[in-house]
Motif scaffolding. Sequence first.
Motif, short mmCIF file in Angstrom:
data_model
loop_
_atom_site.label_atom_id
_atom_site.label_comp_id
_atom_site.label_asym_id
_atom_site.label_seq_id
_atom_site.Cartn_x
_atom_site.Cartn_y
_atom_site.Cartn_z
N LEU A 210 -6.48 7.40 19.05
CA LEU A 210 -5.37 7.46 20.00
C LEU A 210 -4.04 6.98 19.42
O LEU A 210 -2.97 7.33 19.95
CB LEU A 210 -5.71 6.63 21.24
CG LEU A 210 -6.93 7.09 22.04
CD1 LEU A 210 -7.18 6.15 23.21
CD2 LEU A 210 -6.76 8.52 22.54
N ASP A 211 -4.07 6.21 18.35
CA ASP A 211 -2.84 5.65 17.79
C ASP A 211 -1.77 6.70 17.49
O ASP A 211 -0.58 6.49 17.81
CB ASP A 211 -3.15 4.84 16.52
CG ASP A 211 -3.76 3.49 16.83
OD1 ASP A 211 -3.66 3.04 18.00
OD2 ASP A 211 -4.35 2.87 15.92
N THR A 216 -3.20 4.43 24.64
CA THR A 216 -4.40 3.60 24.58
C THR A 216 -5.19 3.79 25.87
O THR A 216 -4.78 4.54 26.77
CB THR A 216 -4.05 2.13 24.35
OG1 THR A 216 -5.24 1.40 24.02
CG2 THR A 216 -3.41 1.50 25.59
N VAL A 217 -6.31 3.10 25.98
CA VAL A 217 -7.15 3.14 27.18
C VAL A 217 -7.44 1.72 27.61
O VAL A 217 -7.25 0.76 26.86
CB VAL A 217 -8.48 3.90 26.93
CG1 VAL A 217 -8.23 5.37 26.67
CG2 VAL A 217 -9.27 3.27 25.78
N VAL A 218 -7.91 1.59 28.85
CA VAL A 218 -8.40 0.30 29.31
C VAL A 218 -9.77 0.11 28.66
O VAL A 218 -10.78 0.65 29.12
CB VAL A 218 -8.50 0.26 30.85
CG1 VAL A 218 -8.98 -1.11 31.32
CG2 VAL A 218 -7.15 0.58 31.47
N ILE A 297 0.84 3.22 26.13
CA ILE A 297 1.12 1.86 25.64
C ILE A 297 0.77 1.81 24.17
O ILE A 297 -0.34 2.18 23.77
CB ILE A 297 0.31 0.82 26.42
CG1 ILE A 297 0.78 0.76 27.88
CG2 ILE A 297 0.44 -0.56 25.76
CD1 ILE A 297 -0.03 -0.19 28.75
N SER A 298 1.71 1.35 23.36
CA SER A 298 1.46 1.25 21.92
C SER A 298 1.94 -0.10 21.39
O SER A 298 1.13 -0.95 21.04
CB SER A 298 2.16 2.39 21.18
OG SER A 298 1.97 2.25 19.79
N LEU A 299 3.27 -0.32 21.34
CA LEU A 299 3.80 -1.57 20.81
C LEU A 299 3.64 -2.70 21.82
O LEU A 299 3.81 -2.51 23.03
CB LEU A 299 5.27 -1.41 20.45
CG LEU A 299 5.57 -0.59 19.19
CD1 LEU A 299 7.07 -0.49 18.97
CD2 LEU A 299 4.89 -1.19 17.96
N LEU A 352 2.18 -6.46 26.90
CA LEU A 352 2.03 -5.01 26.70
C LEU A 352 3.36 -4.26 26.64
O LEU A 352 3.44 -3.08 26.96
CB LEU A 352 1.14 -4.44 27.81
CG LEU A 352 -0.29 -5.00 27.84
CD1 LEU A 352 -1.03 -4.52 29.08
CD2 LEU A 352 -1.05 -4.64 26.58
N LYS A 353 4.40 -4.95 26.21
CA LYS A 353 5.71 -4.36 25.92
C LYS A 353 6.24 -5.02 24.65
O LYS A 353 5.90 -6.17 24.36
CB LYS A 353 6.69 -4.60 27.08
CG LYS A 353 6.35 -3.89 28.37
CD LYS A 353 7.40 -4.22 29.43
CE LYS A 353 7.11 -3.52 30.76
NZ LYS A 353 8.14 -3.85 31.78
N PRO A 354 7.12 -4.33 23.92
CA PRO A 354 7.69 -4.93 22.70
C PRO A 354 8.82 -5.91 23.03
O PRO A 354 9.99 -5.70 22.67
CB PRO A 354 8.18 -3.71 21.92
CG PRO A 354 8.50 -2.68 22.95
CD PRO A 354 7.50 -2.90 24.05
N VAL A 355 8.47 -6.99 23.70
CA VAL A 355 9.43 -8.01 24.13
C VAL A 355 8.97 -9.35 23.57
O VAL A 355 7.87 -9.82 23.88
CB VAL A 355 9.52 -8.09 25.67
CG1 VAL A 355 10.45 -9.21 26.10
CG2 VAL A 355 9.95 -6.75 26.26
#
Length: 557
Positions: A210-211, A216-218, A297-299, A352-355
Amino acid sequence: MPSAKPETMSRTAASGSQQKPEDDLDKSAAEVSSLLSTRSSLSPSSTGSQTSKIWISSLVTMVAVALLAVAWNLLFIRPTESSNLSCRAAKICTELRSLLGPSVITLPSDSQQYDDLRDDNWSHTAWQRPDCIASPAHTADVSSLVRTLTKANVPFAIRSGGHSPNPLDASINRGVLISLHKLKTVKYDAKAKHVSIGTGARWGEVYSVLDPYNVTVVGGRVVDVGVGGLTLGSGLSYLSDLYGLVCDNVVSFEVVLADGRIVEATPDKYSDLFWALKGGTNNFGIVTKFKTVGYPISLSWGGIQVFSPDQAPALMEALYEYQTAPNKDLYANLVINLIPTNGTMLLTLVYLKPVERPPAFAPFYKLTPVFEQTAIMPLHTLMSMFPAATQPRWTWYVHSILPNKKLYAQISEKIFAAASSPEVATIAGLQAGTLVAAVQPVSANAILAGRKKNGGNALGLQAVNQTWFSISGAWWNEADDAAVEGAVRSIHAKIGAAATSAGTKLDYLFMNDANSRQKVIASYGPENVRKLKQISKRYDPLQVFQRLVPGGQKLPV
């Protein structure tokens, strides 16, 4: 594949077996029936009262003898029947080899290949010695295996990734191990935003596919864990606060039923079976494929922080503040690992965010870790940061508790404190002895999100903020099994007593971290158990997955 083959094998196996206790019961019943039939043809008036008394006496005697014969067989024939099981299993393995070929059936005589497959379970405590190992590459092979083993009345076990340390969850002695490791195809349907996953895949393999799509998945938080066991046991994910548990995000299950039929259970087709599989583990069939939802969702930001033992009370206090904050940020997730045997307290943070350093983790920023490794990185990379455990033997237990400041202090300062805990001292004194408490916060939204999806699940969860508290022991030598098991069980009991005293103990038990001694499915509540048993009888009227699959959490009797 000729459908007559399994039937021929079943007849062959039956013809070589000795008479069973059930046969004696049928024979005795027939004898009693014959006696009653004879009695009805006699007339007391024609034979006289003396004849009647003699006949009644004879009938009582013969019935008593018949019942004694049944009792004798039930008590003393079973060991022979047990030894015959090994003969039946070995015989059926040879015949399965002829039917499906050596690429599917591995015998003990295939020494290196057999040992490699047999020992593929993560913990040595789960290593058993099956009569053969079946490695089906197609769902049709699984169907043939189930039909054949059912007709031959041979027990079997089912293994996806084999991550459970419970001895019989995913292996067996005197029977057949069905290893699903070849069923690991992963495909992403970008249009439907669905991911098709073979039950034998590992979560790391799923994320790697998936990358490239930034999807992504749960799914599992440990990349080497298998898809099948985690999903059917409920499954906790870093995405659960947003979207529910792993099982809640499945949109279809491909299942091989006890009679060999292959069905697809969805919210619209076999909807009762679809519901039951979300927490029902191996009680209804063998799931060969899952279809689940993909999320963009990735980064992410996160990593690990390490604390010293004297910081454990402050770490648990920060957890309480994090769990009870209003308007919980659903993108924030964490796990705390208390490891008193080596003086380490480990905090894993996942956003789950690039923060960087999001406010959701503010209670933990008050603490100063002795080591920190955090950054913005792909979620898959973050989950792959943690090396696999090297200890070969494991056991674990689990509790569900409500957040409670005093209880957290009691756990960190007394029950899990190396200086005051005899259990910690016992385990620490053994070779590679390690005690780990995985403190896993679960928000009410994780339960509510699951309830909203496709009819909910079978778990009976309360929609409240809670903590799934897993206690694990690891060690090196088989000779120390009893010592570690006893110490872990003792700490589990102490935490349970403390939670009960504080009024914070919940009934639900998280199957993926539960010991085989714990009655997980009973913790779903009587109404859900009743429904599960009804569904089991509907799809498995002969109760194959209760009788012939001894491992895993079974439906309460």
